[in-house]
Design an enzyme around this catalytic site. Sequence first.
Site, PDB file in Angstrom:
ATOM      1  N   HIS A  54      52.304  49.645  39.913  1.00  0.00           N
ATOM      2  CA  HIS A  54      52.094  48.390  39.185  1.00  0.00           C
ATOM      3  C   HIS A  54      52.623  48.594  37.770  1.00  0.00           C
ATOM      4  O   HIS A  54      52.723  49.718  37.268  1.00  0.00           O
ATOM      5  CB  HIS A  54      50.611  48.051  39.125  1.00  0.00           C
ATOM      6  CG  HIS A  54      50.025  47.635  40.436  1.00  0.00           C
ATOM      7  ND1 HIS A  54      48.827  46.978  40.515  1.00  0.00           N
ATOM      8  CD2 HIS A  54      50.461  47.762  41.710  1.00  0.00           C
ATOM      9  CE1 HIS A  54      48.548  46.720  41.772  1.00  0.00           C
ATOM     10  NE2 HIS A  54      49.524  47.202  42.524  1.00  0.00           N
ATOM     11  N   GLU A  56      51.336  48.225  34.858  1.00  0.00           N
ATOM     12  CA  GLU A  56      50.441  48.965  33.964  1.00  0.00           C
ATOM     13  C   GLU A  56      50.488  50.458  34.243  1.00  0.00           C
ATOM     14  O   GLU A  56      50.519  51.284  33.327  1.00  0.00           O
ATOM     15  CB  GLU A  56      48.986  48.489  34.112  1.00  0.00           C
ATOM     16  CG  GLU A  56      48.781  47.032  33.824  1.00  0.00           C
ATOM     17  CD  GLU A  56      48.798  46.168  35.078  1.00  0.00           C
ATOM     18  OE1 GLU A  56      49.744  46.290  35.904  1.00  0.00           O
ATOM     19  OE2 GLU A  56      47.884  45.344  35.233  1.00  0.00           O
ATOM     20  N   CYS A  84      44.378  44.588  37.896  1.00  0.00           N
ATOM     21  CA  CYS A  84      43.577  44.775  39.108  1.00  0.00           C
ATOM     22  C   CYS A  84      42.618  45.951  38.892  1.00  0.00           C
ATOM     23  O   CYS A  84      42.637  46.600  37.833  1.00  0.00           O
ATOM     24  CB  CYS A  84      44.492  45.046  40.300  1.00  0.00           C
ATOM     25  SG  CYS A  84      45.292  46.671  40.256  1.00  0.00           S
ATOM     26  N   CYS A  87      44.450  49.352  38.127  1.00  0.00           N
ATOM     27  CA  CYS A  87      45.010  49.413  36.780  1.00  0.00           C
ATOM     28  C   CYS A  87      43.914  49.445  35.720  1.00  0.00           C
ATOM     29  O   CYS A  87      44.023  50.177  34.736  1.00  0.00           O
ATOM     30  CB  CYS A  87      45.968  48.250  36.566  1.00  0.00           C
ATOM     31  SG  CYS A  87      47.418  48.365  37.643  1.00  0.00           S
TER      32      CYS A  87
END
Length: 153
Positions: A54, A56, A84, A87
């Site tokens: 992701h 992040e 999420c 993260c």
Amino acid sequence: MEKNDLFFIREAIGEAKKASALGEVPVGCVLAIDGKIISRGHNLKESKKNALLHAEMVAIDKAIKKMKTPILPEATIYVTLEPCLMCAGAIFQTRIKRVVFGAFEPKFGVLGSILSLQNEERFNHRIEVTAGICRKEIEKMMKDFFRELRNKD
């Protein structure tokens, strides 16, 4: 909202556009310390076939390597979409001070949508959250991406 938030969210939007160009969900991120971008990231989950990539996670990993430390207590992370659980966990583990995001994520977001982990008093670390910067622009970018994806089918 702090003075540079809009600038950094716009930089994150630029990263999201890079993700979109790769066919990735358009999520982008920048990590800043003392008003300077330390690292950047955008979704690479599909292109690299790795669910951990992701935006992040990419930006945090780069920052850790660049700063040569596992914690980033002076950092602010700017991301186009609400983080999420995975993260947010990385944000807490690296002791990032502040999270600024654009659009809420009603299916997976844990800093205001499904959960509000920043308000969990049992954690030994607190993060400051600012939400909604460039929200409409980011929501439109997300909707356009998914509409285009559906039309390809």
